[in-house]
Design an enzyme around this catalytic site. Sequence first.
Site, PDB file in Angstrom:
ATOM      1  N   ARG A   1       0.832  -1.200   0.000  1.00 48.75           N
ATOM      2  CA  ARG A   1       0.000   0.000   0.000  1.00 48.75           C
ATOM      3  C   ARG A   1       0.866   1.250   0.000  1.00 48.75           C
ATOM      4  O   ARG A   1       1.777   1.366   0.819  1.00 48.75           O
ATOM      5  CB  ARG A   1      -0.920   0.007   1.230  1.00 48.75           C
ATOM      6  CG  ARG A   1      -1.823  -1.204   1.236  1.00 48.75           C
ATOM      7  CD  ARG A   1      -2.885  -1.161   2.294  1.00 48.75           C
ATOM      8  NE  ARG A   1      -3.674  -2.399   2.232  1.00 48.75           N
ATOM      9  CZ  ARG A   1      -4.642  -2.698   3.084  1.00 48.75           C
ATOM     10  NH1 ARG A   1      -4.965  -1.855   4.045  1.00 48.75           N
ATOM     11  NH2 ARG A   1      -5.304  -3.825   2.951  1.00 48.75           N
TER      12      ARG A   1
ATOM     13  N   ARG B   1       2.202   0.439  10.683  1.00 50.92           N
ATOM     14  CA  ARG B   1       1.697   0.841   9.369  1.00 50.92           C
ATOM     15  C   ARG B   1       2.856   0.968   8.399  1.00 50.92           C
ATOM     16  O   ARG B   1       3.606   1.943   8.440  1.00 50.92           O
ATOM     17  CB  ARG B   1       0.968   2.185   9.500  1.00 50.92           C
ATOM     18  CG  ARG B   1       0.174   2.593   8.276  1.00 50.92           C
ATOM     19  CD  ARG B   1      -0.501   3.926   8.496  1.00 50.92           C
ATOM     20  NE  ARG B   1      -1.571   3.858   9.466  1.00 50.92           N
ATOM     21  CZ  ARG B   1      -2.833   3.512   9.181  1.00 50.92           C
ATOM     22  NH1 ARG B   1      -3.145   3.228   7.949  1.00 50.92           N
ATOM     23  NH2 ARG B   1      -3.751   3.473  10.112  1.00 50.92           N
TER      24      ARG B   1
ATOM     25  N   GLU C   1      -6.118  -2.416  15.153  1.00 51.54           N
ATOM     26  CA  GLU C   1      -7.005  -3.115  14.225  1.00 51.54           C
ATOM     27  C   GLU C   1      -6.239  -4.263  13.582  1.00 51.54           C
ATOM     28  O   GLU C   1      -5.301  -4.051  12.825  1.00 51.54           O
ATOM     29  CB  GLU C   1      -7.495  -2.137  13.154  1.00 51.54           C
ATOM     30  CG  GLU C   1      -8.448  -2.781  12.181  1.00 51.54           C
ATOM     31  CD  GLU C   1      -8.770  -1.855  10.998  1.00 51.54           C
ATOM     32  OE1 GLU C   1      -8.781  -0.627  11.199  1.00 51.54           O
ATOM     33  OE2 GLU C   1      -8.980  -2.384   9.901  1.00 51.54           O
TER      34      GLU C   1
ATOM     35  N   SER D   1     -10.591  -6.885   9.736  1.00 55.71           N
ATOM     36  CA  SER D   1     -11.717  -6.112   9.278  1.00 55.71           C
ATOM     37  C   SER D   1     -12.586  -7.083   8.515  1.00 55.71           C
ATOM     38  O   SER D   1     -12.151  -7.650   7.517  1.00 55.71           O
ATOM     39  CB  SER D   1     -11.183  -5.005   8.371  1.00 55.71           C
ATOM     40  OG  SER D   1     -12.221  -4.161   7.995  1.00 55.71           O
TER      41      SER D   1
ATOM     42  N   ARG E   1       0.584  -6.401  13.103  1.00 54.31           N
ATOM     43  CA  ARG E   1      -0.078  -5.925  14.318  1.00 54.31           C
ATOM     44  C   ARG E   1      -0.248  -7.039  15.337  1.00 54.31           C
ATOM     45  O   ARG E   1      -0.250  -6.792  16.539  1.00 54.31           O
ATOM     46  CB  ARG E   1      -1.421  -5.296  13.962  1.00 54.31           C
ATOM     47  CG  ARG E   1      -1.156  -4.028  13.161  1.00 54.31           C
ATOM     48  CD  ARG E   1      -2.393  -3.283  12.841  1.00 54.31           C
ATOM     49  NE  ARG E   1      -2.049  -2.133  12.004  1.00 54.31           N
ATOM     50  CZ  ARG E   1      -2.947  -1.362  11.425  1.00 54.31           C
ATOM     51  NH1 ARG E   1      -4.236  -1.605  11.596  1.00 54.31           N
ATOM     52  NH2 ARG E   1      -2.566  -0.343  10.701  1.00 54.31           N
TER      53      ARG E   1
END
Length: 430
Positions: free
Chosen positions: A264, A279, A351, A354, A393
């Site tokens: 990303r 991240r 998080e 999802s 994470r």
Amino acid sequence: MLDIRLLREEPERVKQAMIDLNAVDAPVDEAIALDKRRREILVELEALKAERNTGSRQIGALMREGKRDEAEKLKARMSELGGQIDTLESELRRVEADLQEAMLNIPNLPLPEVPVGKDDSENVVVKTVGEPRAFDFTPRPHWEIGEALDILDFERGVKLSGSRFYVMKGLGAKLQRALITWMLDVHIEQHGYTEVYPPFVVREHCLVGTGNLPKFGDNLYRDVEDDLWLIPTAEVPVTNLYRDEILDGSQLPIKHVAYTPCFRREKMSAGKDTRGIKRGHQFDKVEMVKFCTPETGRAELDSLIDNAEDICRLLEIPYRVVQMCTGDLSFVAAIKFDLEMWAPGVQEWLEVSSCSLFTDFQARRANIRYRPEPKARPRYVYTLNGSGLALPRVVIAILENYQQEDGSVVVPAVLRPYMGVDVITPPQGR
RNA sequence: GGAGGGUUGGCCGAGUGGACGAAGGCGGCUGUCUUGAAAACAGCUAUACCGGAAACGGUAUCGAGGGUUCGAAUCCCUCACCCUCCGCCA
């Protein structure tokens, strides 16, 4: 993509949904107007084409009968007709392209049960599982733990690839690999998923299928030379596995799990979340993807969430389940729940998963259908996906939750067979 | 990277620019015959969109997109994919 008939027949419902979604700039009115214009053109154009078809057939007949003069006369008339058809056709093409573009930029509608809210501040914590561990020392953030253990190297990551890249070493790299293998095994053996190992680069149409394009191209890496895009998540190749296919209804639900790296660009503000491995531009993830009938979609979401929760429970890390409100739903989701693990070092909920139901929104874009009965008309499937889980994470959560005062990290029991050690200890001679 | 060959309906496969939807076969459905089945014979056998209350009518679809033409599965261009051979390569 929504069903155009929904805009035609229930425009007010769609517009209210756009307000709830905080997406009032979605081109709903444009789409409705273009759809109307499209049908007007079609009626006119098809009448002209019908006339031309009969005319052409007559010309053929006249030629065979040797009536050249009459044929030539008719040709002239048909030629004129052809001009009108060309004009209308180019307008139709323009209108259809505009309509397509508008439809691709209208988000999915939320299910009625989704709480209405403006942004993430109005998300709802559904449940919290597990007690945060009581520390008799101040828990350190994972980047301190990782560097001290010589399993995370941020400087060299930057040297290789720039900011937001890092290197994992030794038992850090092994921890990540152990997690991947273990998670896959759990989903395959206990939850009935079939593993898939897909390409990590895809063509543009796949990204349109899942909804990443045209709106979110900024977040993607791309090889311009061959027009291939690096996947931002396994969702993209795995969902598109069945693009342009009609599945047999008896095969459903199809449940896949895939490990892939994810890429990303995330042109996010410098300075935010820059420390540690929370991240990055590249990260690993185990992803679950399901295809099912509309009738079972909602229940499949619950079991998907439960499958993801199993990973949290087995790792014995406190977590909570958060339901997204309308304002925080993703573009493609009709309903979405996040799983967040507690990280005592950085003192925040991370998080790690999802889980979304997309109804037939992606299926319509990717043209994935199924036949309910052998002779029945095909219908669009419902698609779902959820992380199970996102690796870095989880690594953060493990390092921070399982850290000991001496700097070592206990390996969660379920991972010990995969790790070969019970504790990650600081390197010798430091 | 180079050279050549291909892509037609659920499947196989024909198709010289001109006759509601593209021959024929297979498979599938229905009917006749039969106690039943098979065989034989006959008929049917796609999808999407538009109009219509419906019956029905129209348009489009021969890998995708353009072009030539009154008219394209057929001719031209671009692209994708598959196959064969050569080269390169973990």
